[in-house]
Design a protein around this motif. Sequence first.
Motif, PDB file in Angstrom:
ATOM      1  N   ASP A  83      42.202  -1.733  -1.229  1.00  0.00           N
ATOM      2  CA  ASP A  83      43.254  -1.384  -0.356  1.00  0.00           C
ATOM      3  C   ASP A  83      44.219  -0.687  -1.085  1.00  0.00           C
ATOM      4  OD1 ASP A  83      41.764  -1.631   2.473  1.00  0.00           O
ATOM      5  OD2 ASP A  83      41.516  -3.508   1.370  1.00  0.00           O
TER       6      ASP A  83
ATOM      7  N   GLN B  87      48.198   0.518  -1.399  1.00  0.00           N
ATOM      8  CA  GLN B  87      49.417   0.571  -0.456  1.00  0.00           C
ATOM      9  C   GLN B  87      49.538   2.040  -0.215  1.00  0.00           C
ATOM     10  OE1 GLN B  87      52.819  -2.152  -0.446  1.00  0.00           O
ATOM     11  NE2 GLN B  87      54.183  -0.461  -0.545  1.00  0.00           N
TER      12      GLN B  87
ATOM     13  N   TYR C 173      47.557  -1.100   7.074  1.00  0.00           N
ATOM     14  CA  TYR C 173      47.507  -2.060   5.667  1.00  0.00           C
ATOM     15  C   TYR C 173      48.303  -3.310   5.737  1.00  0.00           C
ATOM     16  CZ  TYR C 173      48.928  -2.964   0.708  1.00  0.00           C
ATOM     17  OH  TYR C 173      48.969  -3.646  -0.297  1.00  0.00           O
TER      18      TYR C 173
ATOM     19  N   THR D 241      44.370  -5.164  -4.134  1.00  0.00           N
ATOM     20  CA  THR D 241      45.175  -4.032  -3.644  1.00  0.00           C
ATOM     21  C   THR D 241      46.004  -3.667  -4.778  1.00  0.00           C
ATOM     22  OG1 THR D 241      46.841  -3.338  -1.976  1.00  0.00           O
ATOM     23  CG2 THR D 241      46.608  -5.662  -2.478  1.00  0.00           C
TER      24      THR D 241
END
Length: 532
Positions: free
Chosen positions: A373, A375, A409, A422
Amino acid sequence: MTLSRRAFVAAPVAGLLLPAAITRARAAEEGPRHGGRLNFVIHPEPTTLVCFNTTEGPAIQASSKVVEGLLTYDFDLNPRPQLATAWSVSEDGLQYRFELRRNVSWHDGQPFTAADVVYSFGLLKSAHPRGRTTFANLQEVRAVDDHTVQVVLSKPAPYLLYALAAGESPIVPRHLYEGKGDPLLNPNNRAPVGTGPFVFKEWVNGSYISYVRNPNYWDAPKPYLDALLVRIIPDGAARAVAFETGEIDIGGSTPVSPLDLERFAKLPHLGLENRGSEYAPTLYGIEFNLDNPYLRHKLVRQAIAHAIDPSAVLNVAWYGLGEPTVSIVSPTLKRFYNPDVKTYPFDPKRAAQLLDQAGFPLNGRFRFALTHDYQPFGENFKRTGEYLKSALAAVGIDVTVRGQDFPSYLKRVYSDRDYDFTNHPFTNMFDPTVGLQRFFTSDNFRKGVAFTNASHYANPEVDRLFAEIAIEADAGKRKAAIDRFQDILADELPVIPLMLSRSVTVYNRKVIDHTVDATGVQGNFAGVWLRS
């Protein structure tokens, strides 16, 4: 001469110093003029307009025009007055005294007093992601009188005087918060009342935030602008077009792609500025969820480090807009940076060996799968995720890259912890205690609080070292402790630092005095004016 991308971004402002100097010289001859509206672009949309509970850049950029701090800082990080006009520190470092600016009013007409500062310090200590570190040693905040505040610490805090900018430690109106329920749900967070040069008018979600001139601002005749429109433009290509057409006047935090920057350098009506991030140097890196059954193994994290070529991240994902680094401490913080930490040269074969050693051999094409994931602060983070997918596939790790909007997020990573790894910014600020402790100490594992210890990293020695540097007044001893925690983090790798960012502000040359101190576009724009 045609510059390479690396050469261009290595000194994006150097080639523009002469025309920028000419612009400033002509502006000095004209002098500030009143009037006009500044169109300021941010991305993504902020979640609040009062930053006592967040460190998100867009929120700070938008809020600091309304809400102020006690101090601001010049380019060398020397404190300068804002709501405080004078300050002193006792010899033992345990007492601070602030003289407050007189005849200052909140936008609703109520007087600004020491009671507002007392309340704000307590709120920041409890709610701000860095506040529990900044104000950890706060024993008492006392209003001596309406215009004097006495701060008493239980232990020294050598960084405290540098933590009082508007975006870091905003002063909020006590009368609108105290006794009004949960501060996080207070309506003032979305329709702020402040002491700053601009007064909030309206927030149209997904479109703009509108401010108008504060006619009663304490620093008359400022502000010079009649209005400030904060535009929210999610698409990078649309932001680039808006700059070219003059629809947007200024944007910070590198608001367009590096390729657009290279093109903008040739346009006569646009300028590029790389000052203004001295207060908050920022690294980009990978943070692992150490509760993941694969990533909890140090050998796996070290293997991933060997599988990644940071120069590819810098040049492919960021088009060279940054600098290499080996430690989580920014190399711009020369007093603290340790260049001799353990490193992981790009070596996919070594990565594969470590993964085998960790007990995860190839099972067909892959060893295991992870979700990444990124940002959602622009295409560069997405491109970083796509590079990581490719690089880790080469050593047998199947990565799915997942995108989402910013609130989703934050919820996924910091509240639900439904993530594997991330990539995001690690803002160092002006001192490792303030900027980095929140990411690595066990007491900063705080579900639901953004930009804290999302990895769930816990090491008693790192906790001890951060506790030591938070109160150590001897510069040599403090540096030794900071070096040591960098060594430990480089070995255990809850985070892999990838690069130091190089933030660029894009502006129309009619905009004068937009970057006047270390906070850049996070400043209040009180002195900004528009050439005719």
